[in-house]
Scaffold this motif. Structure first.
Motif, short mmCIF file in Angstrom:
data_model
loop_
_atom_site.label_atom_id
_atom_site.label_comp_id
_atom_site.label_asym_id
_atom_site.label_seq_id
_atom_site.Cartn_x
_atom_site.Cartn_y
_atom_site.Cartn_z
N GLN B 75 99.93 9.98 29.58
CA GLN B 75 99.15 11.13 29.14
C GLN B 75 97.66 10.87 29.24
OE1 GLN B 75 101.47 10.69 25.93
NE2 GLN B 75 99.96 10.29 24.35
N LEU B 76 97.25 9.60 29.06
CA LEU B 76 95.83 9.27 29.18
C LEU B 76 95.33 9.51 30.61
CD1 LEU B 76 95.50 6.12 26.92
CD2 LEU B 76 94.15 8.20 26.73
N MET B 77 96.15 9.09 31.59
CA MET B 77 95.75 9.32 32.98
C MET B 77 95.67 10.81 33.26
SD MET B 77 97.46 6.52 35.51
CE MET B 77 99.04 7.30 35.38
N GLY B 78 96.66 11.57 32.77
CA GLY B 78 96.66 13.02 33.00
C GLY B 78 95.42 13.67 32.41
N ILE B 79 95.13 13.35 31.15
CA ILE B 79 94.02 14.02 30.48
C ILE B 79 92.69 13.55 31.06
CG2 ILE B 79 93.43 12.58 28.45
CD1 ILE B 79 94.42 16.22 28.13
N LEU B 80 92.59 12.28 31.45
CA LEU B 80 91.35 11.81 32.08
C LEU B 80 91.11 12.50 33.42
CD1 LEU B 80 91.28 7.97 31.34
CD2 LEU B 80 89.62 9.70 30.61
N PHE B 81 92.20 12.70 34.18
CA PHE B 81 92.04 13.41 35.45
C PHE B 81 91.60 14.85 35.19
CE2 PHE B 81 93.80 15.73 39.18
CZ PHE B 81 92.96 15.17 40.12
N GLY B 82 92.18 15.49 34.15
CA GLY B 82 91.77 16.85 33.79
C GLY B 82 90.29 16.90 33.43
N ILE B 83 89.83 15.93 32.62
CA ILE B 83 88.42 15.88 32.23
C ILE B 83 87.55 15.71 33.48
CG2 ILE B 83 86.68 14.48 31.03
CD1 ILE B 83 88.84 13.89 28.90
N TYR B 84 88.00 14.83 34.37
CA TYR B 84 87.24 14.56 35.60
C TYR B 84 87.08 15.83 36.45
CZ TYR B 84 86.80 13.22 40.52
OH TYR B 84 86.45 13.16 41.83
N VAL B 85 88.20 16.56 36.65
CA VAL B 85 88.13 17.77 37.49
C VAL B 85 87.27 18.84 36.80
CG1 VAL B 85 89.44 19.61 38.59
CG2 VAL B 85 90.34 17.30 38.59
#
Lengths: 209, 101
Positions: B75-85
């Motif tokens: 979930q950390l990778m998912g949410i970090l990618f969301g923040i990045y985009v």
């Protein structure tokens, strides 16, 4: 290869809070985080649009003319406190305290209803009394679309939590209802995160520029 | 339902109360900096955006338990990618449409 998806033995899983107690619940929670990441991108596009259009008022009311500190702070405080009560409901969930969980979720949706009421009142004031409906300028289109999308999410969250309350009343705290209550909590906190950025990028920036 | 899962002990919800107090404090601090002080516009915006990001992290860690779960790295990778985009979309849009034209 049996533990390939999530490297956790059933024995270790029993040490986790109830919403993670089945592999299905566990995977669904991870999936919900991915959904929240996608929601973040949706709101990112709306923020980008709003910030570009903010200065395009077409001779109509500007952010400074419209936004008033009182109602905006009331909405912000109500939503922040509802996020807090939602956090308390997750604690009661992990104590397996059904009455506490239902009680705090009820407080949360009541605060959510107050928030939606305040926001509808704000929209009505702008559109009807201040001559600033969605079609007046690009700034107002961006404003109503961004805040309207957030308000719709909060309204949907209220309906969703009511559904979960009915299930909790009927079935009690099971691994399935616990997982649903936990996910609705994540969703509610996420909407508070979005509001923090609306408060900063729309209202505070509107008063500054 | 089996009752073997770990149950939280009764106790005062410190984490939640501190999260609420911090959120309210940061909100009013940001309001005061934006409305009460008259700093240069770009300084004000830099400060209030930093405060908002700080407050978002409070929600993420104190209320949303982002580091919990059997393998929170997913979930950390998912949410970090969301923040990045989301960040790239907002910053890129502003850069191109508001400043470069």
């Amino acid at each position: 290869m049996t533990d390939a998806t999530l490297s956790l033995h059933e024995k270790d899983r029993s040490q986790m809070p109830i919403e993670y107690s089945t592999e299905e619940g566990d995977l669904r929670i991870v999936g919900f985080w991915i959904f929240l990441a996608a929601e973040l991108v949706l709101f990112g596009t709306l923020f980008g649009t709003y910030l570009v259009l903010q200065s395009h008022t077409a001779g109509g009311p500007t952010a400074k003319d419209l936004f008033e500190i009182g109602p905006v702070m009331a909405e912000t405080i109500v939503l922040l406190v509802s996020s807090f009560t939602c956090g308390l409901s997750t604690i009661e969930l992990r104590r397996h305290n059904k009455r506490g969980l239902i009680g705090w979720l009820l407080v949360t949706i009541l605060l959510g209803l107050v928030f939606v009421g305040l926001e509808v009142n704000e929209f009505y004031t702008y559109a009807v009394h201040e001559g600033a409906p969605l079609s007046r300028s690009a700034f107002l289109s961006g404003f109503f679309v961004l805040l309207g999308t957030h308000g719709c999410h909060v309204s949907l969250g209220i309906v969703w939590i009511i559904g979960i309350l009915l299930q909790l009343g009927k079935r009690g705290i099971t691994p399935v209802t616990a997982r649903k209550a936990f996910m609705a909590g994540l969703y509610w906190h996420f909407l508070d995160v979005v509001w923090i950025f609306i408060f900063t990028a729309v209202y505070l920036t509107g008063w500054v520029i | 339902m089996n009752g073997t899962q770990k149950q939280l002990k009764a106790g005062f919800p410190w984490k939640q109360v501190i999260g609420l107090i911090l959120s309210l404090t940061l909100t009013f601090l940001a309001l005061w900096i934006a409305v009460g002080l008259s700093l240069p516009v770009h300084v004000t915006i830099a400060i209030i955006v930093s405060l908002a990001i700080f407050q978002a992290f409070i929600q993420l860690f104190m209320f949303m338990h982002v580091t919990e779960g059997t393998e929170p790295v997913h979930q950390l990778m998912g949410i970090l990618f969301g923040i990045y985009v989301a960040f790239t979309v907002v910053a890129g849009t502003l850069w191109i449409l508001a400043y470069a034209l």
